[in-house]
Design a protein around this motif. Structure first.
Motif, short mmCIF file in Angstrom:
data_model
loop_
_atom_site.label_atom_id
_atom_site.label_comp_id
_atom_site.label_asym_id
_atom_site.label_seq_id
_atom_site.Cartn_x
_atom_site.Cartn_y
_atom_site.Cartn_z
N ASP A 178 20.54 33.04 28.14
CA ASP A 178 19.21 32.66 28.60
C ASP A 178 19.30 32.01 29.97
O ASP A 178 20.00 31.02 30.15
CB ASP A 178 18.54 31.72 27.60
CG ASP A 178 17.04 31.71 27.74
OD1 ASP A 178 16.55 32.02 28.85
OD2 ASP A 178 16.36 31.42 26.75
N ASP A 197 18.41 28.20 30.31
CA ASP A 197 19.14 27.20 29.54
C ASP A 197 19.66 26.06 30.42
O ASP A 197 19.83 24.94 29.96
CB ASP A 197 20.33 27.82 28.82
CG ASP A 197 19.97 28.35 27.46
OD1 ASP A 197 18.83 28.10 27.02
OD2 ASP A 197 20.80 29.02 26.84
N SER A 252 11.85 30.28 27.72
CA SER A 252 13.00 31.09 27.35
C SER A 252 12.95 32.37 28.17
O SER A 252 11.93 33.05 28.23
CB SER A 252 12.93 31.43 25.86
OG SER A 252 13.79 32.49 25.55
#
Length: 155
Positions: free
Chosen positions: A23, A26, A36
């Motif tokens: 991701d 992150d 996300s």
């Protein structure tokens, strides 16, 4: 129709990057996981696909954008919930192993050993350590949990 194709293509690229590399959001502390890359990619792909389908079916362009946006928001929320659920259970480790019992699968010392725990999602052996030596086959209880390692005591 071109804007829908562009947004859908960018969404597909973001989705592929997020799935291959991890991701992309992150590393940023944004809203405690509220953003996300995978979910954004899914939403953009759904937006593009819904826009293309509604445009080719003869719906007015304004309604194509509205329908595509609503479907993209729903897809984003569903994907975000799915990603969070998968992330929490991806390694099969319960949120906290403290209090779980099990059996030592090797001698356990301060340097380490292995245990099998009796708990939901506990299907493999886990690295363990103890202040005192615990013999193989002894019943144990987890008193500390750090990552995949647990500190145990004999029961």
């Amino acid at each position: 129709m071109l804007p829908f194709l562009i947004v859908g293509g960018v969404g597909l690229a973001v989705l592929v990057i997020s799935l291959l590399v991890g991701d992309i959001f992150d590393h940023f502390e944004i809203g405690d996981g509220a953003i996300s890359g995978t979910a954004l990619g899914v939403a953009a792909v759904v937006f593009g696909a819904a826009g293309v389908l509604t445009t080719t079916s003869g719906l007015d362009l304004v309604w194509a954008y509205v329908l595509a946006a609503v479907l993209a928001i729903l897809a984003y929320l569903l994907a975000l919930l799915f990603v969070k659920r998968i992330t929490k259970s991806s390694d099969g480790i319960p949120l906290s192993a403290i209090g779980l019992t099990g059996v030592s699968r090797s001698d356990i010392t301060p340097a380490g050993g292995e245990v099998s725990l009796d708990g939901p999602g506990e299907v493999e052996r886990r690295l363990a350590y103890s202040d005192e030596r615990i013999a193989e086959g002894a019943r144990i209880r987890v008193i500390e949990h750090s990552g995949t390692r647990v500190k145990v005591v004999a029961e």
